[in-house]
Design a protein around this motif. Structure first.
Motif, PDB file in Angstrom:
ATOM      1  N   SER A 138       0.810  -1.221   0.000  1.00 45.13           N
ATOM      2  CA  SER A 138       0.000   0.000   0.000  1.00 45.13           C
ATOM      3  C   SER A 138       0.840   1.266   0.000  1.00 45.13           C
ATOM      4  CB  SER A 138      -0.927   0.011   1.220  1.00 45.13           C
ATOM      5  OG  SER A 138      -0.153  -0.083   2.430  1.00 45.13           O
ATOM      6  N   CYS A 144       4.718   3.639  -6.273  1.00 48.84           N
ATOM      7  CA  CYS A 144       3.464   4.296  -5.881  1.00 48.84           C
ATOM      8  C   CYS A 144       3.710   5.632  -5.200  1.00 48.84           C
ATOM      9  CB  CYS A 144       2.649   3.398  -4.948  1.00 48.84           C
ATOM     10  SG  CYS A 144       1.859   1.980  -5.749  1.00 48.84           S
ATOM     11  N   ASN A 147       1.920   5.884  -1.728  1.00 50.78           N
ATOM     12  CA  ASN A 147       0.475   5.732  -1.574  1.00 50.78           C
ATOM     13  C   ASN A 147      -0.103   5.174  -2.869  1.00 50.78           C
ATOM     14  OD1 ASN A 147      -2.254   5.840  -1.132  1.00 50.78           O
ATOM     15  ND2 ASN A 147      -2.285   7.975  -0.449  1.00 50.78           N
ATOM     16  N   LEU A 149      -2.986   4.214  -3.535  1.00 52.00           N
ATOM     17  CA  LEU A 149      -4.380   4.583  -3.812  1.00 52.00           C
ATOM     18  C   LEU A 149      -4.502   6.009  -4.331  1.00 52.00           C
ATOM     19  CD1 LEU A 149      -6.135   2.964  -0.713  1.00 52.00           C
ATOM     20  CD2 LEU A 149      -5.722   1.973  -2.978  1.00 52.00           C
ATOM     21  N   THR A 151      -4.334   7.872  -7.026  1.00 51.67           N
ATOM     22  CA  THR A 151      -4.256   7.798  -8.487  1.00 51.67           C
ATOM     23  C   THR A 151      -4.536   9.137  -9.164  1.00 51.67           C
ATOM     24  OG1 THR A 151      -6.602   7.221  -8.683  1.00 51.67           O
ATOM     25  CG2 THR A 151      -5.037   5.414  -8.386  1.00 51.67           C
ATOM     26  N   PRO A 157      -8.908   2.533  -9.481  1.00 51.16           N
ATOM     27  CA  PRO A 157      -8.897   2.195  -8.054  1.00 51.16           C
ATOM     28  C   PRO A 157      -7.522   2.259  -7.396  1.00 51.16           C
ATOM     29  CG  PRO A 157      -9.192   0.217  -9.389  1.00 51.16           C
ATOM     30  CD  PRO A 157      -9.311   1.388 -10.320  1.00 51.16           C
ATOM     31  N   SER A 158      -6.462   2.021  -8.166  1.00 50.36           N
ATOM     32  CA  SER A 158      -5.115   2.049  -7.592  1.00 50.36           C
ATOM     33  C   SER A 158      -4.093   2.239  -8.703  1.00 50.36           C
ATOM     34  CB  SER A 158      -4.815   0.751  -6.831  1.00 50.36           C
ATOM     35  OG  SER A 158      -4.666  -0.338  -7.733  1.00 50.36           O
TER      36      SER A 158
END
Length: 212
Positions: A138, A144, A147, A149, A151, A157-158
């Motif tokens: 995550s 990422c 994070n 999530l 986006t 969604p991710s």
């Protein structure tokens, strides 16, 4: 190049977003591996090891142990600077045993300059058509930005879910993207690593790819 040689693909700690790789490179403070851990990665003979042990009066504590020579990696093999850099790159604070971090630092492996240079230049498309699972922590740093999530797109969604666009031959029923909670880039090091393996094995089992 050879899309038919694999029955299924599991990509861990992965996305196609390379815009955060610079954070990974800067935070790692990469240095020559043979200087960072000379006893492991350099060329240090037994006499040198014993001399260092004598300096700290440790020879008696390791009596009978023959120190192995270093692996003699040449310049160009790099590793992160220290245990703090290791945590920044791979761990999510509060969700791992500190002993796992120390073990990771003691057993870390070198990386080549070439490998670091291509982290943000993954192939755009491929012709693979089998089952694909992307599972990423995550709070993965390099892929990422900390994070998965975030986006910036309500319909996505991710960040790992966007990988589906890079597998145009894979039908939606054969693609899955999973964000492993409470984990950094090094999923294996976190308390809930077994949960991640459960997700991976369940996916493979659902595609008839159980081990025999």
């Amino acid at each position: 190049m050879y899309p038919n040689i694999s029955d299924g693909i599991v990509l861990t700690g992965f996305s196609m977003n390379g815009s955060f790789v610079g954070l990974f490179g800067a935070g790692g403070g990469f240095v020559q591996a043979n200087f960072n851990q000379p006893f492991r990665f350099g060329h240090v003979d037994t006499a040198t090891v014993e001399a260092v042990l004598n300096m700290f009066s440790l020879t008696d504590l390791v009596a009978g142990v023959d120190p192995a020579p270093g692996l003699n990696y040449p310049n160009g093999y790099l590793t992160n600077t220290n245990v703090n850099a290791n945590q920044y790159l791979f761990f999510l604070p509060g969700y791992f045993d500190p002993g796992a971090l120390l073990a990771s630092e003691q057993t870390k492996q070198p990386v080549t300059v070439g490998e670091l240079l291509i982290l943000g230049s993954l192939p755009v498309m491929n012709a693979y058509a089998g089952p694909v699972l992307v599972i990423t922590g995550s709070n993965d740093l390099p892929y990422c930005g900390g994070n998965c999530l975030a986006t910036g797109n309500a319909s996505l969604p991710s960040i790992p879910a966007a990988v589906a666009m890079n597998f145009p031959m894979v039908p939606p029923s054969n693609f899955s993207a999973y964000v492993q909670p409470n984990s950094g880039h090094g999923i294996n090091f976190h308390y809930n690593a077994t949960g991640a393996y459960g997700v991976i094995n369940s996916f493979l089992n659902s595609k008839g790819l159980t081990s025999s």
